[in-house]
Motif scaffolding. Structure first.
Motif, short mmCIF file in Angstrom:
data_model
loop_
_atom_site.label_atom_id
_atom_site.label_comp_id
_atom_site.label_asym_id
_atom_site.label_seq_id
_atom_site.Cartn_x
_atom_site.Cartn_y
_atom_site.Cartn_z
N ILE A 132 49.40 33.83 29.46
CA ILE A 132 48.93 33.43 30.66
C ILE A 132 50.40 32.42 31.43
O ILE A 132 50.95 31.61 30.44
CB ILE A 132 47.74 31.79 30.78
CG1 ILE A 132 46.96 32.46 30.49
CG2 ILE A 132 48.16 31.33 32.64
CD1 ILE A 132 45.63 31.78 29.99
N GLU B 63 45.91 37.84 38.49
CA GLU B 63 46.02 37.72 36.98
C GLU B 63 47.11 39.44 36.63
O GLU B 63 47.52 39.52 34.96
CB GLU B 63 44.74 38.48 36.23
CG GLU B 63 43.89 36.65 36.50
CD GLU B 63 42.58 37.02 36.38
OE1 GLU B 63 42.39 38.45 35.35
OE2 GLU B 63 41.75 36.48 36.65
N LYS C 50 41.43 37.28 42.84
CA LYS C 50 40.87 37.08 41.51
C LYS C 50 42.63 38.41 40.84
O LYS C 50 42.93 37.62 40.35
CB LYS C 50 39.68 37.33 40.97
CG LYS C 50 38.90 36.18 41.34
CD LYS C 50 38.12 36.35 40.69
CE LYS C 50 36.95 35.25 41.09
NZ LYS C 50 36.95 33.98 40.15
#
Length: 199
Positions: A163, A29, A25
């Motif tokens: 993002i 990111e 994860k």
């Protein structure tokens, strides 16, 4: 005064809570986040994830003097020398004892360009940080910085503010578990160490 390529747009400073999650994860990111070391650095555009169950991870065979920081709490730097030549910077992730980390492979340089050019002895902007050894040389990160926390000086890691579109592929320069798609990059970036297949 720190030379910058463009106005700074930093997200919040990333802390141990951010890094104390699954390495799978954390790694994607980090794409678009900003890494600074003593004021020099830029936008993270390429990383690789290494999990303790992964034969390619330095922690796979247990703790050593070199990799011990990987077995500690998250949010610390693990810096090692590759092939006895280049320093490589990693961010320790997951709970204490997990021994998982993200290798920072490439940056788009935005801060402290003059200092990075001097250290790398190059004027080419793309060549400054387009590889894990190059970026450590450009930022002056070395073995003595292994074990330092990422949430205080000389490190500063700031969250991305939007993002990005992320490319995914297999990791580079390893022979064990070489087929795992644990390499992440900013799609279309010219600052990658190597293009992703199909991009």
């Amino acid at each position: 005064m720190i030379e910058t390529k463009s106005p700074a747009k930093f997200g919040k400073r990333l802390d141990k809570q951010f890094f104390g999650r699954s390495v799978h994860k954390v790694a994607p990111e980090l794409i678009g986040a900003t890494l600074l070391f003593e004021g020099s650095g830029g936008i993270i555009v390429e990383v690789e994830a290494y999990h303790h169950t992964d034969p390619a991870a330095h922690s796979y065979n247990g703790p050593t003097a070199r990799n011990r920081v990987m077995f500690g709490p998250p949010g610390f730097a693990y810096v090692y020398r590759s092939y006895g030549i280049h320093w490589c910077a990693n961010f320790v992730c997951e709970a204490e004892g997990s021994a998982s980390a993200v290798l920072i492979r490439a940056l788009e340089p935005t801060h402290g360009l003059a200092a990075m050019r001097r250290r790398r002895d190059t004027e080419g902007e793309r060549a400054l940080c387009s590889g894990p050894g190059k970026l450590c040389e450009a930022l002056a990160i070395a073995g003595q910085h292994s074990g330092l926390p990422l949430d205080r000086q000389p490190f500063a890691v700031h969250a991305r503010t939007q993002i990005p579109e992320i490319a995914i592929g297999i990791r580079i320069g390893i022979t064990k578990a070489a087929d795992r798609p644990w390499r992440y990059g900013l799609k279309g970036s010219r600052f990658l160490s190597k293009p992703f297949a199909g991009s």
